[in-house]
Motif scaffolding. Structure first.
Motif, mmCIF file in Angstrom:
data_model
loop_
_atom_site.group_PDB
_atom_site.id
_atom_site.type_symbol
_atom_site.label_atom_id
_atom_site.label_comp_id
_atom_site.label_asym_id
_atom_site.label_seq_id
_atom_site.Cartn_x
_atom_site.Cartn_y
_atom_site.Cartn_z
ATOM 1 N N SER A 502 29.915 28.618 36.249
ATOM 2 C CA SER A 502 29.340 29.090 37.506
ATOM 3 C C SER A 502 28.625 30.417 37.328
ATOM 4 O O SER A 502 27.657 30.708 38.033
ATOM 5 N N GLY A 503 29.113 31.213 36.379
ATOM 6 C CA GLY A 503 28.572 32.562 36.270
ATOM 7 C C GLY A 503 28.985 33.372 37.482
ATOM 8 O O GLY A 503 29.828 32.950 38.279
ATOM 9 N N ALA A 504 28.387 34.526 37.669
ATOM 10 C CA ALA A 504 28.741 35.362 38.814
ATOM 11 C C ALA A 504 27.665 36.404 39.061
ATOM 12 O O ALA A 504 27.107 36.978 38.122
ATOM 13 N N MET A 505 27.374 36.623 40.350
ATOM 14 C CA MET A 505 26.527 37.730 40.758
ATOM 15 C C MET A 505 27.421 38.907 41.090
ATOM 16 O O MET A 505 28.438 38.753 41.782
ATOM 17 N N ALA A 506 27.050 40.077 40.601
ATOM 18 C CA ALA A 506 27.856 41.267 40.863
ATOM 19 C C ALA A 506 27.855 41.598 42.353
ATOM 20 O O ALA A 506 26.805 41.892 42.930
ATOM 21 N N THR A 507 29.019 41.524 42.967
ATOM 22 C CA THR A 507 29.203 41.895 44.371
ATOM 23 C C THR A 507 30.563 42.547 44.496
ATOM 24 O O THR A 507 31.426 42.380 43.623
ATOM 25 N N PRO A 508 30.814 43.269 45.581
ATOM 26 C CA PRO A 508 32.151 43.849 45.781
ATOM 27 C C PRO A 508 33.231 42.782 45.798
ATOM 28 O O PRO A 508 34.345 43.005 45.289
ATOM 29 N N GLU A 509 32.909 41.605 46.373
ATOM 30 C CA GLU A 509 33.895 40.531 46.450
ATOM 31 C C GLU A 509 34.248 40.012 45.064
ATOM 32 O O GLU A 509 35.418 39.796 44.728
ATOM 33 N N TYR A 510 33.222 39.831 44.228
ATOM 34 C CA TYR A 510 33.488 39.350 42.879
ATOM 35 C C TYR A 510 34.228 40.410 42.067
ATOM 36 O O TYR A 510 35.142 40.097 41.301
ATOM 37 N N ALA A 511 33.841 41.683 42.239
ATOM 38 C CA ALA A 511 34.495 42.766 41.509
ATOM 39 C C ALA A 511 35.993 42.779 41.777
ATOM 40 O O ALA A 511 36.806 43.001 40.870
ATOM 41 N N GLU A 512 36.358 42.493 43.015
ATOM 42 C CA GLU A 512 37.777 42.489 43.379
ATOM 43 C C GLU A 512 38.530 41.399 42.632
ATOM 44 O O GLU A 512 39.672 41.595 42.210
ATOM 45 N N THR A 513 37.870 40.248 42.434
ATOM 46 C CA THR A 513 38.550 39.144 41.752
ATOM 47 C C THR A 513 38.800 39.426 40.282
ATOM 48 O O THR A 513 39.678 38.807 39.669
ATOM 49 N N VAL A 514 38.027 40.351 39.691
ATOM 50 C CA VAL A 514 38.212 40.668 38.276
ATOM 51 C C VAL A 514 38.836 42.050 38.082
ATOM 52 O O VAL A 514 38.844 42.587 36.973
ATOM 53 N N GLY A 515 39.324 42.619 39.173
ATOM 54 C CA GLY A 515 40.050 43.879 39.076
ATOM 55 C C GLY A 515 39.193 45.100 38.844
ATOM 56 O O GLY A 515 39.652 46.080 38.245
ATOM 57 N N VAL A 516 37.936 45.068 39.314
ATOM 58 C CA VAL A 516 37.027 46.205 39.153
ATOM 59 C C VAL A 516 36.811 46.882 40.496
ATOM 60 O O VAL A 516 36.560 46.215 41.503
ATOM 61 N N THR A 517 36.921 48.195 40.498
ATOM 62 C CA THR A 517 36.665 48.948 41.726
ATOM 63 C C THR A 517 35.160 49.087 41.924
ATOM 64 O O THR A 517 34.441 49.549 41.038
ATOM 65 N N TRP A 518 34.696 48.662 43.090
ATOM 66 C CA TRP A 518 33.265 48.673 43.342
ATOM 67 C C TRP A 518 32.772 50.072 43.698
ATOM 68 O O TRP A 518 33.392 50.773 44.494
#
Length: 713
Positions: A502-518
C-alpha cells in the motif's frame, strides 16, 4: 336363505384362492426350470467362453490430467505453456514370480536403452559387493528385513534373490530385478494402486512399450502435462510459479485437487489459479489377468484451463529487464563516476492512457522452472538467503521514499490551492530555516550555494528542494496529502498481482501508527518525497501516467483478457470481481479519492518543468536525453534512506513519459542505493528506444543524420 347364500359365496372365494395358488405354483416351477437351464447354459455350455471373456474385462480407471491454461503476452506469444511428460507405472497382476521378474528385466533394459533413470533404493551395490548406507542405518535395515546382524553384503544380496525367486544367473540382471522388486516391497502396489518406476521417459521409449505391451504385463504409461516457462527467467515476477500442492492447501481443496496436483504459488499463476486449472478426465483400461491391456478408452475428456493474456509485450519486457540489470551493474562498478553498492531495483512501463502495464522488471529475478516438480533445498536456501531478495517483486511488493519525483505533486497542490503561482519566484538561499531547524537544498550540499530565484517550472527542472520546502510549508500536510491521494499514492493500485504494497503518504495519522511524533518539519520533508513518504514503483508509474494524460485517473492492469476453453472471453467485470475477491481489494476500492479538477495552466507549468529536465542544459537529466530525438518529460530523484541493516543509502529514481506532445508511455526506474536519479535515466533511454522502434538500423541511421544536421546549425 341368507345363511345359504353366505355359504355359497364363501365356497366360491375359497375356490378362487385355490386357483390363484395353483397358478402361482406352476409359475414358480416354470421360472425355476428356466433358471436351471440358464445356469447350465452359463456354466457348462458357454462356461469356457464366458470365463475367457471375464478374464479380459478387468477394468482399471486412471486420471487424465488436464493441461493448465497458458499465459500469453499481449501479442499471443506463450510465456508459460505445457510440455508432455511420460512416466512408467507398474500395477499388480495375476502372474507368478518368474513372469514378474522377466517383465521387470524387460522394463529396466528398455529404460536403460534410452538412458532413463529408474527407481532404485536397494542399499547394496555389486562389483564389488558393498552396503551403500551408513552403519547405523544398516543395523536398522537388517533388523527390518530379518537379516543376521553379521551378514555380508554379498550374502544379503543373494538372500533377496532367493526371496524374490529370481532364476537368472547373471549378477547384473539379478541386481536390476531386485531394484524394482525391492521398491515393490518398500512402497507397495496393487491392482488399483501403481508403483511409479521411472519418469520423463522419451517418446521413443513410449512407442516401444506400446508396441510390445505383451512383454510388459501390468505396465501403464502415464501422460501428464508439465509446466514450461518458455523464456527462462523472463517476467518471472509477473508470471510467478506453480508447484506441488502443500498439505495445508490440499486440506481445504480436497474436492477439486489430488495430493500430487500442482497449484499456483505466486504471481499470475497464483492469482488466476481457478482459471488456469483445468478439469481432469478419466480413462478406462481393460486388462487381462496377466496384465496385458486389451483396450483403452476415454470415459470423460479432460478440459484444459483458460488462457490468461497479459498486457505486457515480451520484446519490451526483455529489453526492460536487460536495461535494468545493465544499469544496476554499471552503477555498482562505478561506471558513472562514483560506485554505489547496489544489487537490486525495479522498473515499470505503462500505457499512460489505459493503465496497461507494458513491461515490469524486478532485479534480480529467478527461474520459475526451478519450482517445477519441486525445488531443491539447496536452490530454495540460495533464493531465500540472497540479500537482494530475488523472489520478491520489488515493483509491486516494496515501497520506498520517492525523493524528488514526488515534487510534481507538491507543485500541483501548491498551484491549485493558490499558495504559489506560475510566475512567482522563490529565492533558494541554500538552506531552508524554520521552526528552529534547517533543511539544505541538494545544490547547497554539493556546491555550497543556492539556486537563487526560481519559478515552479524551473524548480522542477533543477529539482530545487528549497522551493518545495516553502510550498509545502505554506499549504500544510492536509492539502498535500489530498493531491497525493488523487494520484493514487499511498494506496494499492489494484493490479492483478499478489502482495501489493500500500505504501503510505506522510500524515499525522500515519505518523501515529508508526510511533512518530508529528511536527511541521515532517510536512517539509514530505514535500520533497522524504521522511514518512513511501510508495511502490508501480504507484509512481500510475502517478506519472496521470500527469502525462492531463490528470485523468486510470485503472492499472496487467490482464488483457482471459480466454476460456470454449473460446469465449471473460468479461472485464467478471475478472475484476474475481481479482477483488481473491486479493481482498474491496476495502481499498471503497476509499475513493476526492474529486479534483486540475487546471490546464497548472498542468502546463508542471509538464514544462518536466520537459526542461531532459531538454535544457541545466536539467538534471539533460545529459541522458540531449540526443534522444523524441521529446521526453522526466524527473530525477535521489532519496535518502536506510537499508535493512540501518545503513544510510541513496535510492535513485527516474520517472518519465514520451512523446511529450502526445504521451503514450510512462517509464519509472528505481535502483536501491543507486546514488543519483541521473544514472537510472540511462536505462529509460534504452527502454524508450525499444518502444519507439529506435533500435532498428534504419532508424539509428536516420537519427544519426538528424543529429549531424543539427550540429551544423
Amino acid at each position: 336363505m341368507k345363511g345359504l347364500s353366505f355359504k355359497k359365496e364363501k365356497k366360491k372365494a375359497r375356490s378362487n384362492l385355490n386357483l390363484r395358488f395353483n397358478i402361482l405354483t406352476v409359475f414358480t416351477y416354470i421360472v425355476g426350470i428356466v433358471l436351471i437351464i440358464q445356469l447350465f447354459n452359463l456354466q457348462i455350455v458357454h462356461g469356457a467362453e464366458y470365463r475367457e471373456e471375464s478374464n479380459t474385462r478387468l477394468t482399471r480407471e486412471t486420471t487424465l490430467e488436464a493441461a493448465r491454461g497458458e499465459i500469453l503476452d499481449r501479442t499471443g506469444n506463450a510465456l508459460v505453456t505445457n510440455s508432455t511428460k511420460f512416466s512408467v507405472e507398474l500395477y499388480k497382476t495375476k502372474i507368478d514370480d518368474n513372469e514378474l521378474n522377466n517383465s521387470i528385466l524387460n522394463i529396466v533394459n528398455l529404460l536403460e536403452k534410452y538412458q532413463v533413470e529408474y527407481e532404485d533404493s536397494f542399499p547394496i551395490s555389486i562389483d564389488p559387493f558393498q552396503f551403500t548406507i551408513s552403519d547405523e542405518t544398516l543395523a536398522n535395515w537388517k533388523e527390518t528385513y530379518d537379516l543376521d546382524e553379521n551378514i555380508s553384503a554379498e550374502e544379503a544380496f543373494y538372500d533377496f534373490k532367493d526371496r524374490y525367486e529370481i532364476a537368472n544367473t547373471d549378477i547384473t540382471e539379478i541386481r536390476k530385478i531386485i531394484a524394482i522388486r525391492y521398491e515393490i516391497t518398500t512402497t507397495g502396489y496393487s491392482s488399483t494402486r501403481a508403483l511409479t518406476i521411472a519418469e520423463d521417459i522419451p517418446r521413443e521409449a513410449v512407442a516401444e512399450f506400446s508396441e510390445s505391451s505383451d512383454k510388459f504385463p501390468g505396465i501403464n504409461i502415464v501422460t501428464e502435462p508439465v509446466r514450461e516457462y518458455t523464456s527462462g527467467t523472463l517476467a518471472s515476477h509477473i508470471l510467478g510459479y506453480a508447484s506441488t500442492i502443500s498439505a495445508e492447501e490440499y486440506a481445504t481443496r480436497k474436492d477439486t485437487y489430488d495430493q500430487n496436483d500442482i497449484i499456483g504459488k505466486t504471481g499470475i499463476e497464483y492469482v488466476f489459479e481457478e482459471y488456469l486449472k483445468g478439469q481432469d478426465g478419466t480413462k478406462q483400461i481393460d486388462m487381462a489377468v496377466d496384465g496385458t491391456i486389451t483396450s483403452e478408452y476415454t470415459s470423460e475428456e479432460a478440459i484444459a484451463g483458460s488462457n490468461v493474456v497479459l498486457t505486457i509485450d515480451s520484446n519490451l519486457q526483455q529489453v526492460t529487464e536487460q536495461a535494468l540489470e545493465a544499469n544496476i551493474k554499471k552503477i555498482n562498478s562505478g561506471g558513472f563516476g562514483k560506485a554505489y553498492a547496489t544489487n537490486a531495483g525495479s522498473c515499470v512501463v505503462m500505457n499512460v492512457k489505459t493503465g496497461e502495464i507494458l513491461a515490469m522488471a524486478s532485479y534480480p529475478n529467478y527461474d520459475p522452472a526451478d519450482f517445477v516438480g519441486g525445488i531443491s533445498t539447496e536452490k530454495w536456501n540460495q533464493y531465500n538467503t540472497d540479500s537482494a531478495k530475488p523472489l520478491m517483486n520489488k515493483a509491486v511488493q516494496n515501497s520506498y521514499e520517492p525523493g524528488s519525483i514526488f515534487k510534481m505533486v507538491t507543485a500541483i497542490a501548491g498551484l491549485e490551492s493558490g499558495v504559489i503561482t506560475r510566475t512567482e519566484k522563490i529565492n533558494d538561499v541554500g538552506e531552508y530555516r524554520k521552526y528552529g531547524e534547517k533543511w539544505p537544498c541538494w545544490y547547497y550540499t554539493d556546491y555550497h550555494r543556492g539556486h537563487g530565484y526560481l519559478n515552479v517550472s524551473q524548480a522542477i527542472e533543477r529539482s530545487c528542494n528549497y522551493f518545495f520546502y516553502e510550498a509545502g510549508d505554506r499549504m500544510g500536510i492536509e492539502t498535500l496529502a489530498k493531491y497525493a491521494k488523487y494520484f493514487g499514492l499511498g494506496q494499492k493500485t489494484g493490479v492483478e498481482l499478489p502482495s501489493e504494497a500500500s505504501g503510505a503518504m506522510a500524515t499525522p495519522e500515519y505518523a501515529e501508527t508508526v510511533g512518530v511524533t508529528w511536527t511541521k518539519g515532517q510536512t517539509i520533508n514530505a514535500s520533497i518525497g522524504q521522511g514518512l513518504d513511501n510508495f511502490s514503483p508501480l504507484q509512481m508509474a500510475k502517478y506519472i501516467s496521470m500527469l502525462a494524460n492531463g490528470g485523468n485517473d486510470i485503472d492499472v492492469t496487467i490482464i488483457k483478457s482471459i480466454i476460456k476453453p470454449d473460446g469465449t472471453e471473460a468479461s472485464k467485470e467478471e475478472i475484476n470481481n474475481f481479482v477483488n475477491q481473491k486479493l481482498g481489494l474491496g476495502n481499498e476500492e471503497s476509499e475513493e479519492s476526492e474529486d479534483i479538477t486540475i487546471s490546464q495552466e497548472t498542468m502546463n507549468a508542471v509538464l514544462e518543468g518536466m520537459r526542461s529536465v531532459t531538454t535544457d542544459e541545466t536539467g538534471t537529466a539533460y545529459s541522458r536525453f540531449q540526443d534522444f530525438g523524441i521529446a521526453v518529460g522526466g524527473k530525477t530523484g535521489s532519496a535518502e534512506s536506510h537499508d535493512a541493516n540501518g545503513n544510510e543509502i541513496v535510492n535513485a529514481w527516474f520517472a518519465g513519459f514520451a512523446p511529450f506532445d502526445d504521451p503514450e508511455i510512462a517509464v519509472v526506474v528505481m535502483v536501491e542505493n543507486g546514488g543519483h536519479g541521473n544514472y537510472t535515466a540511462e536505462a529509460v533511454v534504452e527502454i524508450m528506444q525499444e518502444y519507439f522502434g529506435m533500435n532498428t538500423q534504419e532508424v539509428q541511421e536516420d537519427m544519426s543524420a538528424i543529429n549531424y544536421n543539427q550540429s551544423l546549425r
